[in-house]
Structure formats: structure tokens, C-alpha cells
Design a protein around this motif. Structure first.
Motif, PDB file in Angstrom:
ATOM      1  N   VAL A  70       1.017  -1.165   0.062  1.00  0.00           N
ATOM      2  CA  VAL A  70      -0.013  -0.054  -0.187  1.00  0.00           C
ATOM      3  C   VAL A  70       0.869   1.218  -0.119  1.00  0.00           C
ATOM      4  O   VAL A  70       1.739   1.101   0.661  1.00  0.00           O
ATOM      5  CB  VAL A  70      -0.715   0.029   0.998  1.00  0.00           C
ATOM      6  N   GLN A  71       0.463   2.128  -0.581  1.00  0.00           N
ATOM      7  CA  GLN A  71       1.340   3.624  -0.532  1.00  0.00           C
ATOM      8  C   GLN A  71       1.000   4.359   0.288  1.00  0.00           C
ATOM      9  O   GLN A  71       0.005   4.371   1.089  1.00  0.00           O
ATOM     10  CB  GLN A  71       0.832   4.179  -1.882  1.00  0.00           C
ATOM     11  N   PRO A  72       1.780   5.010   0.989  1.00  0.00           N
ATOM     12  CA  PRO A  72       1.552   5.978   1.976  1.00  0.00           C
ATOM     13  C   PRO A  72       0.216   6.927   1.638  1.00  0.00           C
ATOM     14  O   PRO A  72       0.037   7.399   0.530  1.00  0.00           O
ATOM     15  CB  PRO A  72       3.011   7.059   1.948  1.00  0.00           C
ATOM     16  N   GLY A  73      -0.198   7.077   2.757  1.00  0.00           N
ATOM     17  CA  GLY A  73      -1.669   7.716   2.553  1.00  0.00           C
ATOM     18  C   GLY A  73      -2.731   6.833   2.303  1.00  0.00           C
ATOM     19  O   GLY A  73      -3.897   7.463   2.132  1.00  0.00           O
ATOM     20  N   GLY A  74      -2.298   5.741   1.688  1.00  0.00           N
ATOM     21  CA  GLY A  74      -3.545   4.943   1.294  1.00  0.00           C
ATOM     22  C   GLY A  74      -4.367   3.969   2.447  1.00  0.00           C
ATOM     23  O   GLY A  74      -4.111   4.257   3.591  1.00  0.00           O
ATOM     24  N   SER A  75      -5.204   3.364   2.020  1.00  0.00           N
ATOM     25  CA  SER A  75      -6.104   2.372   2.722  1.00  0.00           C
ATOM     26  C   SER A  75      -6.242   0.963   2.654  1.00  0.00           C
ATOM     27  O   SER A  75      -6.021   0.652   1.353  1.00  0.00           O
ATOM     28  CB  SER A  75      -7.380   2.972   2.853  1.00  0.00           C
ATOM     29  N   LEU A  76      -6.317   0.301   3.601  1.00  0.00           N
ATOM     30  CA  LEU A  76      -6.541  -1.280   3.410  1.00  0.00           C
ATOM     31  C   LEU A  76      -7.169  -1.698   4.546  1.00  0.00           C
ATOM     32  O   LEU A  76      -7.087  -1.144   5.501  1.00  0.00           O
ATOM     33  CB  LEU A  76      -5.075  -1.639   3.376  1.00  0.00           C
ATOM     34  N   ARG A  77      -7.875  -2.868   4.289  1.00  0.00           N
ATOM     35  CA  ARG A  77      -8.547  -3.349   5.466  1.00  0.00           C
ATOM     36  C   ARG A  77      -8.063  -4.994   5.727  1.00  0.00           C
ATOM     37  O   ARG A  77      -8.025  -5.764   4.682  1.00  0.00           O
ATOM     38  CB  ARG A  77     -10.041  -3.469   5.253  1.00  0.00           C
ATOM     39  N   LEU A  78      -7.623  -5.271   6.734  1.00  0.00           N
ATOM     40  CA  LEU A  78      -7.227  -6.658   7.113  1.00  0.00           C
ATOM     41  C   LEU A  78      -8.404  -7.310   7.704  1.00  0.00           C
ATOM     42  O   LEU A  78      -9.240  -6.837   8.254  1.00  0.00           O
ATOM     43  CB  LEU A  78      -5.968  -6.695   7.981  1.00  0.00           C
ATOM     44  N   SER A  79      -8.460  -8.574   7.172  1.00  0.00           N
ATOM     45  CA  SER A  79      -9.586  -9.465   7.666  1.00  0.00           C
ATOM     46  C   SER A  79      -8.977 -10.493   8.816  1.00  0.00           C
ATOM     47  O   SER A  79      -7.680 -11.309   8.302  1.00  0.00           O
ATOM     48  CB  SER A  79     -10.516 -10.254   6.837  1.00  0.00           C
ATOM     49  N   CYS A  80      -9.768 -11.143   9.742  1.00  0.00           N
ATOM     50  CA  CYS A  80      -9.063 -12.364  10.591  1.00  0.00           C
ATOM     51  C   CYS A  80     -10.491 -13.195  10.596  1.00  0.00           C
ATOM     52  O   CYS A  80     -11.472 -12.703  11.128  1.00  0.00           O
ATOM     53  CB  CYS A  80      -8.668 -11.768  11.792  1.00  0.00           C
TER      54      CYS A  80
ATOM     55  N   GLN B  68      -9.494  -1.731   9.773  1.00  0.00           N
ATOM     56  CA  GLN B  68      -9.345  -0.754   8.661  1.00  0.00           C
ATOM     57  C   GLN B  68      -8.434   0.214   8.868  1.00  0.00           C
ATOM     58  O   GLN B  68      -8.238   0.813   9.914  1.00  0.00           O
ATOM     59  CB  GLN B  68     -10.960   0.059   8.687  1.00  0.00           C
ATOM     60  N   MET B  69      -7.404   0.240   8.225  1.00  0.00           N
ATOM     61  CA  MET B  69      -6.222   1.197   8.211  1.00  0.00           C
ATOM     62  C   MET B  69      -6.229   2.368   7.030  1.00  0.00           C
ATOM     63  O   MET B  69      -6.428   2.009   5.890  1.00  0.00           O
ATOM     64  CB  MET B  69      -5.070   0.362   8.179  1.00  0.00           C
ATOM     65  N   ASN B  70      -6.381   3.468   7.551  1.00  0.00           N
ATOM     66  CA  ASN B  70      -6.030   4.701   6.884  1.00  0.00           C
ATOM     67  C   ASN B  70      -5.023   5.444   6.781  1.00  0.00           C
ATOM     68  O   ASN B  70      -4.401   5.401   7.814  1.00  0.00           O
ATOM     69  CB  ASN B  70      -7.703   5.470   6.743  1.00  0.00           C
ATOM     70  N   ASN B  71      -4.744   6.407   5.995  1.00  0.00           N
ATOM     71  CA  ASN B  71      -3.543   7.259   6.005  1.00  0.00           C
ATOM     72  C   ASN B  71      -2.518   6.585   6.722  1.00  0.00           C
ATOM     73  O   ASN B  71      -1.945   6.869   7.442  1.00  0.00           O
ATOM     74  CB  ASN B  71      -4.067   8.394   6.850  1.00  0.00           C
ATOM     75  N   GLN B  72      -2.134   5.470   5.754  1.00  0.00           N
ATOM     76  CA  GLN B  72      -1.150   4.525   6.295  1.00  0.00           C
ATOM     77  C   GLN B  72       0.292   5.214   5.985  1.00  0.00           C
ATOM     78  O   GLN B  72       0.603   6.048   5.132  1.00  0.00           O
ATOM     79  CB  GLN B  72      -1.127   3.182   5.444  1.00  0.00           C
ATOM     80  N   LYS B  73       1.202   5.030   7.039  1.00  0.00           N
ATOM     81  CA  LYS B  73       2.654   5.492   7.073  1.00  0.00           C
ATOM     82  C   LYS B  73       3.507   4.601   6.660  1.00  0.00           C
ATOM     83  O   LYS B  73       3.514   3.268   7.043  1.00  0.00           O
ATOM     84  CB  LYS B  73       2.874   6.325   8.403  1.00  0.00           C
ATOM     85  N   PRO B  74       4.737   4.766   6.065  1.00  0.00           N
ATOM     86  CA  PRO B  74       5.785   3.945   6.198  1.00  0.00           C
ATOM     87  C   PRO B  74       6.194   3.194   7.359  1.00  0.00           C
ATOM     88  O   PRO B  74       6.363   1.946   7.317  1.00  0.00           O
ATOM     89  CB  PRO B  74       6.813   4.792   5.693  1.00  0.00           C
ATOM     90  N   GLU B  75       5.844   3.763   8.368  1.00  0.00           N
ATOM     91  CA  GLU B  75       6.276   3.179   9.798  1.00  0.00           C
ATOM     92  C   GLU B  75       5.244   2.125  10.083  1.00  0.00           C
ATOM     93  O   GLU B  75       5.287   1.282  11.322  1.00  0.00           O
ATOM     94  CB  GLU B  75       6.497   4.206  10.882  1.00  0.00           C
ATOM     95  N   ASP B  76       4.154   1.956   9.351  1.00  0.00           N
ATOM     96  CA  ASP B  76       3.321   0.992   9.632  1.00  0.00           C
ATOM     97  C   ASP B  76       3.602  -0.388   8.892  1.00  0.00           C
ATOM     98  O   ASP B  76       2.747  -1.448   9.238  1.00  0.00           O
ATOM     99  CB  ASP B  76       1.808   1.271   9.148  1.00  0.00           C
TER     100      ASP B  76
END
Length: 121
Positions: free
Chosen positions: A10-20, A80-88
Motif C-alpha cells: 500500500v502506498q503512503p496515505g492509502g487505505s487497506l482492510r485486514l480480515s481475521c 481498517q487502516m487509513n492514512n497509512q505511513k511507512p512506519e506501519d
């Protein structure tokens, strides 16, 4: 058994949802947590959905950007992960603890295999 899915670049600033997805036990009776381990670092708590209506917990580093939710009927938990950063960037794990009331890594007994989440342009 716990199985994570949804990871990927995912690019910085992007969003992604993980499921378990949980199988073999009833999710409603468990606290479910998302934890992550970055390269060269210790595993840390990201977010937990606690049992007994104790609500949710978030690490300071993800507050306002990540949201944990669960669907007990489907035996699934989401991050749900929004505004992702490289440190994520990390391997993300879901874990379960029966009647768990805290978001402490050491308390969680059941773990998935993890899903990789690189955050990079």
C-alpha cells in the motif's frame, strides 16, 4: 484457528482492510487483538476488541487512523487502516484470548500466521 488476510503493498496515505477469520471457537467469547512486528523490532499491540463489552483499545501510533471491528455472526474481525505511513510496515497478526479484558500481547493465547503489509511508494 485464526487466519489473516488482506495484506499487501500500500502506498503512503492509502487505505487497506485486514480480515481475521476464526474457526473452531465462538468469537463472541473472546477478546481479539491485532498485533504487528516490524523488521528488527519487537511485536507490539495495534488494537484490540475486548470481551464483556469493554470496548476497544488502540496504540497511540494508530489512533484516528485505524479502526477495529468484529462480526461475531461471521466469526470475523477487521482492521481498517487509513492514512497509512511507512512506519506501519510490518507483519500483522490477529490473536485471541478467551474473555480477554486487556490488550496486552502476553495475554493472548491463540495466534494466526500473520499477513505482510509493506507501506511504500
Amino acid at each position: 484457528q485464526l487466519v489473516e488476510s488482506g495484506g499487501g503493498l500500500v502506498q503512503p496515505g492509502g487505505s487497506l482492510r485486514l480480515s481475521c477469520t476464526a474457526s473452531g471457537f465462538t468469537l463472541a467469547h473472546y477478546a481479539i487483538g491485532w498485533f504487528r512486528q516490524a523488521p528488527g523490532k519487537e511485536r507490539e499491540a495495534v488494537s484490540c476488541s475486548l470481551s464483556s463489552d469493554l470496548g476497544t483499545r488502540y496504540a497511540d501510533s494508530v489512533k484516528g487512523r485505524f479502526t477495529i471491528s468484529r462480526n461475531n455472526a461471521k466469526n470475523m474481525v477487521y482492521l481498517q487502516m487509513n492514512n497509512q505511513k511507512p512506519e506501519d510496515t510490518a507483519v500483522y497478526y490477529c490473536a485471541a484470548e478467551v474473555l480477554g479484558q486487556e490488550c496486552h500481547l502476553a495475554d493472548y493465547d491463540y495466534w494466526g500466521e500473520g499477513t505482510r503489509l509493506p507501506v511504500s511508494s
